[in-house]
Design an enzyme around this catalytic site. Sequence first.
Site, PDB file in Angstrom:
ATOM      1  CE  LYS A 127     -15.298  -7.637   2.227  1.00  0.00           C
ATOM      2  NZ  LYS A 127     -15.272  -7.113   0.963  1.00  0.00           N
ATOM      3  CD  GLU A 137      -1.814 -12.744   7.999  1.00  0.00           C
ATOM      4  OE1 GLU A 137      -2.732 -13.146   7.807  1.00  0.00           O
ATOM      5  OE2 GLU A 137      -0.665 -12.662   6.903  1.00  0.00           O
ATOM      6  N   GLY A 162     -12.057  -4.236   1.639  1.00  0.00           N
ATOM      7  CA  GLY A 162     -11.137  -4.057   3.185  1.00  0.00           C
ATOM      8  C   GLY A 162     -10.437  -2.832   3.294  1.00  0.00           C
ATOM      9  NE  ARG A 163      -7.714  -1.722  -2.320  1.00  0.00           N
ATOM     10  CZ  ARG A 163      -7.989  -2.919  -2.615  1.00  0.00           C
ATOM     11  NH1 ARG A 163      -7.776  -4.087  -1.785  1.00  0.00           N
ATOM     12  NH2 ARG A 163      -8.497  -3.223  -4.062  1.00  0.00           N
ATOM     13  CD  GLU A 168      -4.842  -5.044  -0.406  1.00  0.00           C
ATOM     14  OE1 GLU A 168      -4.000  -5.580   0.326  1.00  0.00           O
ATOM     15  OE2 GLU A 168      -6.080  -4.524  -0.016  1.00  0.00           O
ATOM     16  CG  HIS A 219      16.280  17.076   9.943  1.00  0.00           C
ATOM     17  ND1 HIS A 219      17.320  17.621  10.122  1.00  0.00           N
ATOM     18  CD2 HIS A 219      15.339  17.716  10.087  1.00  0.00           C
ATOM     19  CE1 HIS A 219      16.989  19.057  10.333  1.00  0.00           C
ATOM     20  NE2 HIS A 219      15.710  18.997  10.522  1.00  0.00           N
ATOM     21  CE  LYS A 246      -4.426 -12.869   2.053  1.00  0.00           C
ATOM     22  NZ  LYS A 246      -5.736 -12.747   1.677  1.00  0.00           N
TER      23      LYS A 246
HETATM   24  O1  F6P Z   1      -4.124  -8.013   2.070  1.00  0.00           O
HETATM   25  C1  F6P Z   1      -5.263  -8.809   1.719  1.00  0.00           C
HETATM   26  C2  F6P Z   1      -6.529  -8.406   2.588  1.00  0.00           C
HETATM   27  O2  F6P Z   1      -7.533  -9.138   1.945  1.00  0.00           O
HETATM   28  C3  F6P Z   1      -6.937  -6.877   2.571  1.00  0.00           C
HETATM   29  O3  F6P Z   1      -7.516  -6.572   1.307  1.00  0.00           O
HETATM   30  C4  F6P Z   1      -7.873  -6.927   3.690  1.00  0.00           C
HETATM   31  O4  F6P Z   1      -7.786  -5.752   4.056  1.00  0.00           O
HETATM   32  C5  F6P Z   1      -6.816  -7.720   4.607  1.00  0.00           C
HETATM   33  O5  F6P Z   1      -6.331  -8.907   3.673  1.00  0.00           O
HETATM   34  C6  F6P Z   1      -7.602  -8.332   5.727  1.00  0.00           C
HETATM   35  O6  F6P Z   1      -8.570  -9.291   5.527  1.00  0.00           O
HETATM   36  P1  F6P Z   1      -9.716  -9.337   6.433  1.00  0.00           P
HETATM   37  O7  F6P Z   1     -10.314  -8.060   6.942  1.00  0.00           O
HETATM   38  O8  F6P Z   1     -10.799 -10.303   5.824  1.00  0.00           O
HETATM   39  O9  F6P Z   1      -9.071 -10.019   7.528  1.00  0.00           O
END
Ligand code: F6P
Length: 550
Positions: free
Chosen positions: A211, A217, A273-274, A359, A390, A514
């Site tokens: 987003k 990452e 995002g979620r 979240e 199990h 972060k």
């Molecule tokens: O974990 C924090 C967060 O901002 C989430 O809410 C989001 O889904 C994820 O990082 C990834 O963010 P982006 O889509 O901006 O890379």
Amino acid sequence: MNEGSRTKLNRTPEWLALGKHREEFGQTHLRQLFEENPGRGAGYTLRVGDLHIDYSKHLVTDETLQLLRELAAATGVAELREAMFRGEKINTTEDRAVLHTALRAPADAVVEVDGENVVPGVHAVLDKMAAFCEQIRSGAWTGYTGKRIRNVVNVGIGGSDLGPAMAYEALRAFADRGLTVRFVSNVDGADLHEAVRDLDPAETLFIIASKTFTTIETITNATSARGWLLAGLGGDQAAVARHFVALSTNAEKVTEFGIDPANMFEFWDWVGGRYSFDSAIGLSLMIAIGPGAFRDLLAGFHLMDQHFRTAPAEENAPLLMGLLGIWYGAFFDAQSHAVLPYSHYLSRFTAYLQQLDMESNGKSVDRDGNPVDWQTGPVVWGTPGTNGQHAYYQLIHQGTKVIPADFIGFAKPVAELEAAPAAQHDLLMANFFAQTQALAFGKTADEVRAEGAPESLVPHKTFHGNHPTTTILATELTPGVLGQLIALYEHKVFVQGAVWNIDSFDQWGVELGKVLAKRVEPALTEGADVPGLDASTKALVDTYRKLRGR
Ligand code: F6P
């Protein structure tokens, strides 16, 4: 609604009435509730779209449900729900609208944000995604060397990974088996390494899903992927345009990365995002299952949206599920909630719900910033049912914790080997029904004795029961059913956040880690002196550097 003047939740008459009711409820057992009302099984059931939702095995009476609905009414759940659907900026700490429901609205719907109808834009992106998918699936879109794309790797994390990754597993049976679809999220380089090690770069498309397009990452993995691709294809930067597309709200950063903006699929800041998986973030899934099945999925979401918005409180499934969770958290001290799908295809479903729920509702201040003194979101956990039986079900049956659980099952198998015994699916579902039965009704000491158990073993073999469960049953796991299920949980989470008076749509709690990671990194790589590093972390960093041979 003036949130600032809202009475503290646990001082409202509705909350106090629930507290009193809880005292009266005491140790009432489900055995007793079913004895008193033989129609309870059929009566405490909702039918929404394709979902049968049985809530009869909950520690509630008609009175409990009425009191819970009164709590919802008093806390303005319906008003906040309308505000969400209308596009008001209910995510107050980020000053944003919360409009994932617009992502699955029909083309002729009107949903305005700041005076602009966002629905045409949603459908324009869906159409662009569909056209791109058809090109990939038909082979019309070729890679830099002219080879057909056979591998799709989605690079994203959190909401830019969990939704499509979960749904791809869930809908594998609907996927084009000629395509290899993989998901890379972890910044541990092993994730990308394993995802691409057997792939031909000439046949591989990377979908960079972010987003913000600033998530470390994702950008790190995307950069490695670009290096891998260029190394494999001779180093011409022009190859990137044929092998990289982006899903983002940030065109500037996408361009900066080197992806052609024409190959960017847009979404908007009013999609959390979620809550983004049915936006452009679903592109990898759409490529796998095709635009038609993806639209069926959206229709499933929309069906549940409409239900949530219009069904009366007595029949409103997300409202009911949300309120039940509040009941257990507040009045039974339940700390967690298990989601147990009896479908191997739903193996990632609970992981997806963890972000959605935890979240969203892992908050400890209310909308005005005051500390809350009631429980908010539970720990959500679980894996496919029979495997769990199990492993950890022992604790649910005979441990000391209250763990409400959702059991999700299907009448028909999606796929099994022809050689499978005819009753294999029935065996799976026999376990499904047996577990909720055992959890609810248990086995009394007298029943254990009647089986001839020695007295010393009677306490060990006794099951107290009275463990609450919801059973969600559908005919078959289809795209539409998956959409209904996800939206059911989205709105359940909404209901809980509304009652608890927290902002379910921000996620400030992930920021500190972060920032600190960025600060610590130079200490690891260069041995830099990081001002303000605490003694424990400093010692650990020193040890790490030694072990790393630096
Ligand atoms: O974990 C924090 C967060 O901002 C989430 O809410 C989001 O889904 C994820 O990082 C990834 O963010 P982006 O889509 O901006 O890379």
